[in-house]
Scaffold this active site. Structure first.
Site, PDB file in Angstrom:
ATOM      1  N   HIS A   1      36.157 106.594  69.406  1.00  0.00           N
ATOM      2  CA  HIS A   1      35.369 105.360  69.325  1.00  0.00           C
ATOM      3  C   HIS A   1      36.195 104.250  68.632  1.00  0.00           C
ATOM      4  O   HIS A   1      36.252 103.122  69.117  1.00  0.00           O
ATOM      5  CB  HIS A   1      34.068 105.640  68.573  1.00  0.00           C
ATOM      6  CG  HIS A   1      33.276 104.428  68.207  1.00  0.00           C
ATOM      7  ND1 HIS A   1      32.193 103.980  68.940  1.00  0.00           N
ATOM      8  CD2 HIS A   1      33.416 103.548  67.186  1.00  0.00           C
ATOM      9  CE1 HIS A   1      31.711 102.885  68.373  1.00  0.00           C
ATOM     10  NE2 HIS A   1      32.427 102.609  67.302  1.00  0.00           N
ATOM     11  N   GLU A   2      36.853 104.615  67.541  1.00  0.00           N
ATOM     12  CA  GLU A   2      37.662 103.627  66.816  1.00  0.00           C
ATOM     13  C   GLU A   2      38.854 103.156  67.657  1.00  0.00           C
ATOM     14  O   GLU A   2      39.190 101.969  67.666  1.00  0.00           O
ATOM     15  CB  GLU A   2      38.169 104.201  65.487  1.00  0.00           C
ATOM     16  CG  GLU A   2      37.073 104.567  64.494  1.00  0.00           C
ATOM     17  CD  GLU A   2      36.199 103.390  64.101  1.00  0.00           C
ATOM     18  OE1 GLU A   2      36.696 102.256  64.063  1.00  0.00           O
ATOM     19  OE2 GLU A   2      34.997 103.609  63.856  1.00  0.00           O
TER      20      GLU A   2
ATOM     21  N   ASP B   1      31.811 103.074  72.387  1.00  0.00           N
ATOM     22  CA  ASP B   1      31.159 104.343  72.728  1.00  0.00           C
ATOM     23  C   ASP B   1      31.534 104.774  74.147  1.00  0.00           C
ATOM     24  O   ASP B   1      31.852 105.939  74.392  1.00  0.00           O
ATOM     25  CB  ASP B   1      29.626 104.208  72.633  1.00  0.00           C
ATOM     26  CG  ASP B   1      29.135 104.314  71.190  1.00  0.00           C
ATOM     27  OD1 ASP B   1      29.956 104.649  70.301  1.00  0.00           O
ATOM     28  OD2 ASP B   1      27.943 104.056  70.945  1.00  0.00           O
TER      29      ASP B   1
ATOM     30  N   HIS C   1      37.751 100.523  69.992  1.00  0.00           N
ATOM     31  CA  HIS C   1      37.706  99.176  69.415  1.00  0.00           C
ATOM     32  C   HIS C   1      39.080  98.516  69.507  1.00  0.00           C
ATOM     33  O   HIS C   1      39.198  97.338  69.801  1.00  0.00           O
ATOM     34  CB  HIS C   1      37.292  99.237  67.942  1.00  0.00           C
ATOM     35  CG  HIS C   1      35.814  99.336  67.740  1.00  0.00           C
ATOM     36  ND1 HIS C   1      34.918  98.500  68.350  1.00  0.00           N
ATOM     37  CD2 HIS C   1      35.072 100.177  66.976  1.00  0.00           C
ATOM     38  CE1 HIS C   1      33.689  98.822  67.974  1.00  0.00           C
ATOM     39  NE2 HIS C   1      33.756  99.836  67.142  1.00  0.00           N
TER      40      HIS C   1
HETATM   41 ZN   LIG Z   1      32.294 100.913  66.104  1.00  0.00          ZN
END
Ligand SMILES: [Zn+2]
Length: 410
Positions: free
Chosen positions: A276-277, A358, A280
């Site tokens: 998830h990171e 996500d 980003h």
């Molecule tokens: Zn996040």
């Protein structure tokens, strides 16, 4: 516009802001006891659910107390010419506008911090303690305060002094120089925050070699992401609540995992959180946020430059003698509705980005372990599973747990 009108506009802004906030809180609290949707039935067992209900109610009541205190304090300060009193106090020590401004803000900041310390003390050592979150010792608590003061004195004081100096030299063009300075500072902090600031408060150690590290490296390889800087931070020094975050860019990019996160989640879930990171980063959210904050700062400074020379700003706060620092306080209060709106817009983007990150985790790794990790994290922080939509819209930087699960299962 007369100083008197402006004074009442400021009062109105403070009161409306307070009222809107309290109405949202009350709306949200009315839904604390809503039935849980089927997707969220397994987050808590009965006892934990009861505990989370108590936690929400306790925090809600405490929030009313603290925000009422701070509004009464601000209004009292305005009605009894507190700013003039502090300004005169500062002027006793120097004639130099920069020194006066530094003393002025020093008194305001430290004064308000001392007044609100009993509340944060109670929140940490009574509320968080009662619900089993608190790990902070009293020593750490007060050391944190001292370090915080020291940091804002050096960094905040330095930046303020430079901005006033720019104003003295370049007049209304100061905003351009101030913008350049703040931008440099923001980029620098983005790059080196973990290296320079975090160590003042926490210990960070590279994630040790082993199964977890191998799994993370294997994942990073599949998405062509160079992830050699993975650190574990001793979040457990202060609280049992867990977190993970990404910081820096270029060669300085690194992922920080709370030791509490590593304790709570299994390896697969940790890799999902990391995916998830990475999402980003890959989706350029980090850069977007940085650019957006730089542009917003420019806009704010530009608008500030249009008004800062007008003595009515100081007069509205009951201060005869106009100065940059009093103007700044008045401007800050008048600007609150605008920053409220820009904050809202940033939240809309942020929630969109969370879905994208996500999706990235789901598409490049797996969705299910991210779902179970989110459930665990929500459970372990006793979080509210049934927030009111209006409250979510105004305050949430992330979609609700239910929305994220539904998106991940799509
Ligand atoms: Zn996040």
């Amino acid at each position: 516009m007369t100083a008197n009108t402006l004074f009442y506009i400021i009062i109105a802004i403070i009161l409306i802001n307070f009222l809107v906030d309290k109405i949202l809180d009350a709306l949200n609290a009315k839904h604390f006891n809503d039935a849980l949707p089927s997707e969220l039935q397994d987050v808590y067992d009965e006892a934990e659910y009861q505990k989370s209900q108590n936690y929400k109610a306790t925090k809600y009541k405490f929030g009313i107390l603290t925000s009422t205190f701070s509004v009464v304090l601000t209004l009292g300060f305005l009605f009894f010419d507190g700013f003039e009193f502090v300004d005169n106090l500062a002027r006793n020590y120097s004639e130099n506008p920069i020194i006066i401004a530094l003393i002025f803000f020093g008194i305001i900041m430290i004064g308000s911090d001392i007044l609100t310390t009993p509340f944060s003390y109670y929140s940490t050592f009574v509320i968080e303690e009662k619900f089993g979150f608190n790990k902070t010792t009293k020593k750490t608590f007060f050391l944190d305060k001292l370090k915080g003061w020291l940091m804002s004195t050096i960094l905040g004081g330095g930046i303020l002094a430079l901005i006033i100096w720019f104003y003295q030299i370049t007049g209304s063009y100061f905003w351009l120089y101030a913008w350049g300075l703040v931008t440099l500072f923001t980029v620098f902090m983005n790059m080196f925050y973990s290296k320079l600031i975090v160590p003042l408060f926490n210990k960070q150690t590279p994630l040790e070699a082993g199964e977890l590290r191998d799994k993370i490296s294997a994942y990073a390889k599949t998405v062509g992401f160079k992830l050699d800087k993975i650190f574990v931070i001793d979040g457990s020094k202060r609280s049992t609540k867990a977190n993970a975050y990404f910081s820096g860019f270029g060669s300085e990019k690194r992922v920080t995992l709370y030791d509490t996160l590593i304790n709570d989640l299994n390896d697969e879930e940790i890799v999902a959180v990391l995916a998830h990171e990475v999402g980003h980063y890959k989706k350029k959210h980090i850069i977007f946020n940085l650019v957006a904050s730089v542009l917003l700062t420019g806009l704010t400074l530009f608008i500030l430059s249009l008004f800062i020379s007008n003595p009515v700003l100081s007069n509205a706060l009951g201060v005869e003698k106009h100065s940059f620092h009093i103007g700044l306080i008045a401007f800050g209060m008048l600007y609150a509705p605008i920053s409220e709106i820009t904050g809202l817009i940033m939240n809309v983007f942020s929630r969109k980005f969370e879905y994208q990150a996500d999706d990235y985790a789901k598409n490049t790794y797996k969705g299910e372990p991210l779902i179970t990790s989110l459930k665990k994290l929500n459970k372990n922080s006793l979080s509210n599973l049934t927030p009111h939509p209006a409250y979510v819209f105004m305050h949430y930087s992330h979609p609700t747990l239910l929305q994220r699960i539904q998106n991940l299962r799509k």
